[in-house]
Design an enzyme around this catalytic site. Structure first.
Site, PDB file in Angstrom:
ATOM      1  N   CYS A  95       0.831  -1.200   0.000  1.00  0.00           N
ATOM      2  CA  CYS A  95       0.000   0.000   0.000  1.00  0.00           C
ATOM      3  C   CYS A  95       0.871   1.258   0.000  1.00  0.00           C
ATOM      4  O   CYS A  95       0.636   2.196  -0.770  1.00  0.00           O
ATOM      5  CB  CYS A  95      -0.931  -0.013   1.206  1.00  0.00           C
ATOM      6  SG  CYS A  95      -2.070   1.386   1.280  1.00  0.00           S
ATOM      7  N   CYS A 119      -6.540  -2.808   7.139  1.00  0.00           N
ATOM      8  CA  CYS A 119      -7.754  -2.007   6.983  1.00  0.00           C
ATOM      9  C   CYS A 119      -8.877  -2.733   6.245  1.00  0.00           C
ATOM     10  O   CYS A 119     -10.052  -2.479   6.502  1.00  0.00           O
ATOM     11  CB  CYS A 119      -7.428  -0.678   6.298  1.00  0.00           C
ATOM     12  SG  CYS A 119      -6.819  -0.811   4.603  1.00  0.00           S
TER      13      CYS A 119
END
Length: 377
Positions: A116, A212
């Site tokens: 990410c 997440c």
């Protein structure tokens, strides 16, 4: 010069600079935005919506959730700064979630936070910051940036319990020249004190714990939804290939794992030594079989000197592992190899191996293959 004293003054851009701050809605990035605004910078907050906004609203305890977007906006309103929410759901799914699922399907143990940072957060968000005419992009990561003889260097954060340098090894030199990390020289307690002093509503907000996009830590459910074939059963075998039992899918296992094997009647504990996706076999053995003498790297990234000629360094093979003495070399085909001074345990392909010189991050790469200590030349 880097200061190794906790709670040194934050590294802030000069007064009048235009700064884009990556605001996740947590206390760290909120404090960065507030400190930049307090220092007289033209501060612009940017929050990335990384997955379905409606579903995200119900999520608690994970970064980039829907409620966090609202928290980021409230902080921006409190500070009187511009704030933008950008829809990066498709980019995040393609670059991070799909890669996460494919890694588990191929018997590897991924680190989605590295991917990410490598793609959506630094590559894409940095482009947004440049488009906005910003002088730099500031984040709430607990790492330090210092100017060396040949450019910016990346160093561990001063707070060992919060240091995030492992997850940022893939930062390029060009990105590092543009990035700023104001919190790297202070600890979490000081960050919360700043948040309270500045009147931020997130001052007592708990840190995010989960990946997440993985509800309640159930990563297997995420992989199963994207790749139903991941549930295909197979054999659990010992090092000689003898079948000891059956498993309900490779996604339930990672190298070094002991629990969940459900093998009764064995004389001594066994651990997952390797995963063979081609045959859907989980290979187990004694702890000694986990000893790794060396590994090779895929997609290496170096921030600083060329390590190909051979150099003694410290290497972390997991985010929470202690750094181990090792030597980095490069063969004629260009493959980087790391040889450990003493065997390392629980080294899993797909994880990252991050190389340090003292507190400085020299780079690293994905663990591609490992060499068992018993077979090392």
């Amino acid at each position: 010069m880097l200061l190794d004293t906790p709670n040194a003054l934050p590294e802030l851009p000069p007064r009048g600079s235009r700064v884009v701050v990556a605001m996740s809605g947590g206390v760290d990035s909120s404090v960065v935005a507030a400190l930049c605004a307090e220092a007289g910078c033209e501060t612009i907050g940017v929050t990335l919506q990384l997955y379905d906004h409606g579903a995200a609203l119900a999520r608690k305890g994970a970064c980039c959730a829907g409620s966090d977007i609202h928290d980021a906006r409230r902080v921006a309103d409190r500070l009187g700064i511009a704030h933008y929410v950008l829809d990066y759901e498709s980019a995040f799914a393609d670059s991070v979630i799909e890669d996460f699922a494919d890694s588990y399907l191929s018997g590897r143990t991924p680190v989605p936070c590295v991917r990410c940072n490598q793609t959506v957060k630094f590559r894409d968000l940095l482009g947004v910051a440049r488009d906005l005419g910003a002088d730099c992009l500031a984040t709430g990561h607990y790492v330090r940036r210092a100017m060396g003889h040949v450019g910016a260097e990346l160093h561990r954060g001063i707070d060992p319990g919060k240091d995030q340098s492992y997850f940022l090894y893939a930062t390029t030199q060009t990105q590092l020249d543009y990035l700023r990390f104001p919190l790297g020289g202070i600890d979490k307690r000081a960050v919360r004190e700043h948040a309270t002093r500045l009147g931020l509503g997130v001052a007592a907000k708990p840190d995010s714990q989960d990946i997440c996009f993985v509800p309640n830590g159930d990563y297997a459910a995420v992989v199963r939804k994207l790749r139903p074939e991941a549930d295909a059963p197979g054999d659990i075998v010992d090092l000689s290939g003898n079948v000891l039992g059956r498993h309900a899918g490779l996604i339930n296992f990672t190298v070094g794992q002991r629990r969940g094997l459900e093998l009764g009647g064995l004389a001594s504990p066994v651990y997952v030594v390797r995963i063979e996706p081609e045959t859907r076999r989980v290979v187990v053995g004694p702890r000694a079989a986990l000893a790794v003498a060396a590994l090779t790297l895929d997609e290496p990234n170096w921030i600083g000197p060329d390590l190909g000629a051979g150099r003694d360094v410290m290497v972390k093979v997991r985010s929470m592992a202690a750094a181990a003495l090792a030597r980095v070399t490069r063969d004629v085909a260009g493959t980087f190899r790391i040889d450990f001074a003493t065997p390392e345990f629980g080294v899993a392909p797909g994880q990252a191996a991050v190389v340090y010189d003292g507190s400085r991050v020299l780079g690293g790469g994905w663990i591609a293959t490992t060499v068992a200590a018993a077979t090392a030349p």
